[in-house]
Design an enzyme around this catalytic site. Structure first.
Site, mmCIF file in Angstrom:
data_model
loop_
_atom_site.group_PDB
_atom_site.id
_atom_site.type_symbol
_atom_site.label_atom_id
_atom_site.label_comp_id
_atom_site.label_asym_id
_atom_site.label_seq_id
_atom_site.Cartn_x
_atom_site.Cartn_y
_atom_site.Cartn_z
ATOM 1 N N ASP A 174 -13.855 -14.032 32.268
ATOM 2 C CA ASP A 174 -13.440 -14.126 30.973
ATOM 3 C C ASP A 174 -13.514 -15.698 30.638
ATOM 4 O O ASP A 174 -13.195 -16.399 31.119
ATOM 5 C CB ASP A 174 -11.969 -13.929 30.780
ATOM 6 N N TYR B 80 -13.849 -18.560 27.112
ATOM 7 C CA TYR B 80 -13.110 -19.209 26.112
ATOM 8 C C TYR B 80 -13.724 -19.942 25.170
ATOM 9 O O TYR B 80 -13.687 -21.190 24.861
ATOM 10 C CB TYR B 80 -12.193 -20.230 26.999
ATOM 11 N N HIS C 101 -9.849 -20.432 18.269
ATOM 12 C CA HIS C 101 -8.608 -20.092 19.049
ATOM 13 C C HIS C 101 -8.326 -21.217 19.874
ATOM 14 O O HIS C 101 -7.074 -21.512 20.282
ATOM 15 C CB HIS C 101 -8.840 -18.999 20.010
ATOM 16 N N ARG D 177 -0.603 -29.594 22.698
ATOM 17 C CA ARG D 177 -1.015 -30.879 22.618
ATOM 18 C C ARG D 177 -1.332 -31.313 21.150
ATOM 19 O O ARG D 177 -2.666 -31.260 20.790
ATOM 20 C CB ARG D 177 -2.346 -31.283 23.480
ATOM 21 N N GLU E 280 -5.850 -10.226 22.987
ATOM 22 C CA GLU E 280 -6.562 -11.123 22.332
ATOM 23 C C GLU E 280 -7.946 -10.465 21.978
ATOM 24 O O GLU E 280 -8.456 -9.377 22.844
ATOM 25 C CB GLU E 280 -7.059 -12.250 23.763
ATOM 26 N N GLU F 239 -11.533 -9.933 21.819
ATOM 27 C CA GLU F 239 -13.016 -10.434 22.318
ATOM 28 C C GLU F 239 -14.099 -9.486 22.285
ATOM 29 O O GLU F 239 -13.853 -8.295 21.977
ATOM 30 C CB GLU F 239 -12.496 -10.843 23.801
ATOM 31 N N ASP G 159 -8.160 -8.511 25.889
ATOM 32 C CA ASP G 159 -7.638 -9.230 27.159
ATOM 33 C C ASP G 159 -6.172 -9.468 26.877
ATOM 34 O O ASP G 159 -5.605 -10.505 26.414
ATOM 35 C CB ASP G 159 -8.113 -10.624 27.199
ATOM 36 N N ARG H 114 2.276 -13.932 27.445
ATOM 37 C CA ARG H 114 2.390 -15.448 27.273
ATOM 38 C C ARG H 114 3.467 -16.169 28.007
ATOM 39 O O ARG H 114 3.355 -17.381 28.431
ATOM 40 C CB ARG H 114 2.555 -15.710 25.627
ATOM 41 N N GLN I 263 2.018 -16.537 31.586
ATOM 42 C CA GLN I 263 0.950 -17.548 31.444
ATOM 43 C C GLN I 263 1.718 -18.910 31.595
ATOM 44 O O GLN I 263 1.080 -19.657 32.085
ATOM 45 C CB GLN I 263 0.179 -17.102 30.206
ATOM 46 N N TYR J 24 0.428 -21.123 34.896
ATOM 47 C CA TYR J 24 -0.995 -21.271 34.566
ATOM 48 C C TYR J 24 -1.467 -22.770 35.239
ATOM 49 O O TYR J 24 -2.899 -23.044 35.399
ATOM 50 C CB TYR J 24 -1.430 -21.301 33.208
ATOM 51 N N LYS K 192 -2.546 -12.034 33.086
ATOM 52 C CA LYS K 192 -3.629 -11.617 32.364
ATOM 53 C C LYS K 192 -4.446 -10.377 33.120
ATOM 54 O O LYS K 192 -5.310 -9.766 32.644
ATOM 55 C CB LYS K 192 -4.858 -12.500 31.947
ATOM 56 N N THR L 211 -7.133 -4.660 31.077
ATOM 57 C CA THR L 211 -8.081 -5.235 30.052
ATOM 58 C C THR L 211 -8.444 -3.894 29.456
ATOM 59 O O THR L 211 -8.725 -2.975 30.360
ATOM 60 C CB THR L 211 -9.047 -5.913 30.714
ATOM 61 N N THR M 220 -11.088 -15.342 23.383
ATOM 62 C CA THR M 220 -10.751 -14.821 21.989
ATOM 63 C C THR M 220 -11.592 -15.543 20.792
ATOM 64 O O THR M 220 -11.638 -16.805 20.952
ATOM 65 C CB THR M 220 -8.997 -15.248 21.777
ATOM 66 N N GLU N 295 -1.509 -17.068 17.739
ATOM 67 C CA GLU N 295 -1.796 -17.654 16.739
ATOM 68 C C GLU N 295 -1.092 -17.455 15.554
ATOM 69 O O GLU N 295 -0.687 -18.092 14.917
ATOM 70 C CB GLU N 295 -3.302 -17.841 16.653
HETATM 71 CA CA CA Z 1 -8.976 -14.181 27.212
#
Ligand code: CA
Length: 435
Positions: free
Chosen positions: A132, A134, A139, A148, A204, A206, A238, A242, A245, A249, A258, A262, A365, A379
């Site tokens: 997968d 990104y 996203h 951040r 997600e 995709e 996907d 959260r 995650q 992560y 994840k 799927t 995503t 989001e």
């Molecule tokens: Ca993904």
């Protein structure tokens, strides 16, 4: 032959004698996607046409298909068929188009048609590996900003198509319910994690990229030939927990958050079918670095993106009980990708990693820059802080048991008949008992 070459199979005035194909939102005769359908307990390769499926093994046995494609059409997965050279795949597509449009073929072909509703649709290929990426830059910005605010994108993003290795064994076709996962999660103010059902289950939006033919170990794929390795595309969800995650992560990236499930749309819309819907890759913003040479190709930049409209819909249990239609959560174009699918294939093989027929790559995503096109609840609800309201008045920050999530995709271009990806949906089941 360039991968955006349009031929007689894309002609907008072409119609099928399978009446339900004409005007079909997903499967008009200009599409001809491949899948694997279980008919009477046997897996067979099929082509979706309107609300029917054409049994290719039956057609092959009856001598209707080009000799060079016959053995692959009698397999029970698409790995060999979609690994055929592009020229052979074009010949097969052209023949299928002729068989399903010219009424003179109707008597001999009709015996091999089955109503799509009769067959169970399976995964189309044996998937050796799933990766997968990104590449949805909006996203990446939206999610990065939550963690951040001043520096949402990490410095590597505009140089490296970021990805991680996912899990092939938990990929399922549309319609298979998703069991809410349990896992470790730690609230920000807690001193230690707990093991519990995920409370922040998300989707997600995709695109899935199916590899038709791979490369030998140690032999990278040149960006200029990467398109030859891409057999076609599906929608891909996907599913993401959260809370799991956020805790797991660092430092190695996504893992159990994840890999529990799927969902893909099981009809592979071929690269050939998508030729009319190729568009230029959007220009990078001023000041962004140019791709390094191994990811730079002029034709990829002029024809490497896809004109596909993506949508996400949700229905809650209560909405279905009240007979309400699914509620649209977002829609936006698939062109919101910082890297093309050819670039992710070339990058994946750039260290000599061997891709194989049946490998599945997720794009990551795909979100639009504005809220109406955000491709995940993370989001849309700003990390669960701003719930959305469903037509029943129910609120959602993340998915509840009984919710059904559906992805839709339509390729469109002026002067051509739009083609779609078919169904990509699944319902959330409650978590299993904790052992
Ligand atoms: Ca993904």
């Amino acid at each position: 032959m360039p991968f955006w070459t349009v031929d007689e199979t894309h002609a907008p005035d072409l119609e099928s004698w399978v009446e339900t194909a004409n005007g079909h939102t997903d499967f008009p005769i200009q599409n001809l996607p491949y899948g694997v359908v279980s008919i009477d307990g046997t897996a067979r390769i099929g082509v979706a046409i309107g609300d029917m499926v054409l049994d290719l093994a039956g057609c092959a046995r009856s001598g209707l298909l080009p000799d060079r494609c016959v053995p692959a059409c009698q397999d029970t997965t698409l790995n060999r068929l979609l690994g055929l050279p592009a020229a052979d795949r074009r010949i097969l597509r052209s023949r299928l188009s002729e068989l399903l449009s010219d009424p003179r073929h109707r008597p001999e072909v009709e015996a091999h048609l089955r109503p799509a509703a009769e067959g169970m649709v399976q995964l189309p290929m044996t998937i050796g590996d799933y990766t997968d990426f990104y590449v949805g830059i909006h996203h990446a910005n939206n999610v990065g900003r939550q963690f951040r605010p001043d520096n949402p994108l990490l410095p590597n993003y505009k140089y490296v198509p970021i990805g991680y290795h996912g899990r092939a064994s938990t990929i399922r076709p549309t319609g298979i319910p998703v069991r809410r996962p349990c896992g470790q999660q730690k609230a920000p103010d807690a001193t230690a994690p707990v093991f519990a059902p995920s409370k922040r289950l998300d989707y997600e939006l995709e695109l899935g990229v199916w590899i038709g033919s791979g490369n030998r170990l140690g032999e990278p794929i040149a960006i200029g030939t990467a398109h030859e390795h891409i057999a076609g595309f599906s929608l891909l969800n996907d599913w993401s927990a959260r809370d799991l995650q956020a805790w797991e992560y660092q430092p190695l990236g996504p893992f159990l958050a994840k890999n529990f499930h799927t969902t893909v749309s099981p009809w592979i819309v071929t690269s050939e079918a998508l030729a009319p819907f190729r568009i230029p890759q959007p220009a990078r913003p001023d000041g962004d670095p140019a791709p390094l040479d191994y990811l730079a190709d002029e034709q990829d930049q002029t024809h490497g993106a896809l004109s596909i409209r993506l949508e996400v819909l949700i229905s809650s249990r209560r909405m279905r009980e009240m007979g309400m239609p699914a509620h649209k959560l977002s829609s936006g174009p698939a062109s919101n990708m910082y890297w093309t699918v050819q670039q992710i294939v070339a990058h994946h093989a750039s260290n000599g990693c061997a891709l194989q027929s049946g490998d599945l790559l997720g794009t990551g995503t795909i979100s639009a820059p504005t809220r109406d096109g955000f491709g995940s609840l993370l989001e849309l609800t700003v990390g669960g802080k701003e719930p959305i309201t469903l037509p029943t008045g129910e609120k959602r920050c993340f998915l509840e048991d009984g919710d059904e999530l559906e992805l839709r995709g339509t390729a469109y271009a002026p002067g051509y008949v739009p083609i779609g990806f078919g169904e990509c949906s699944a319902r959330i089941l409650s978590a299993p008992a904790i052992p």
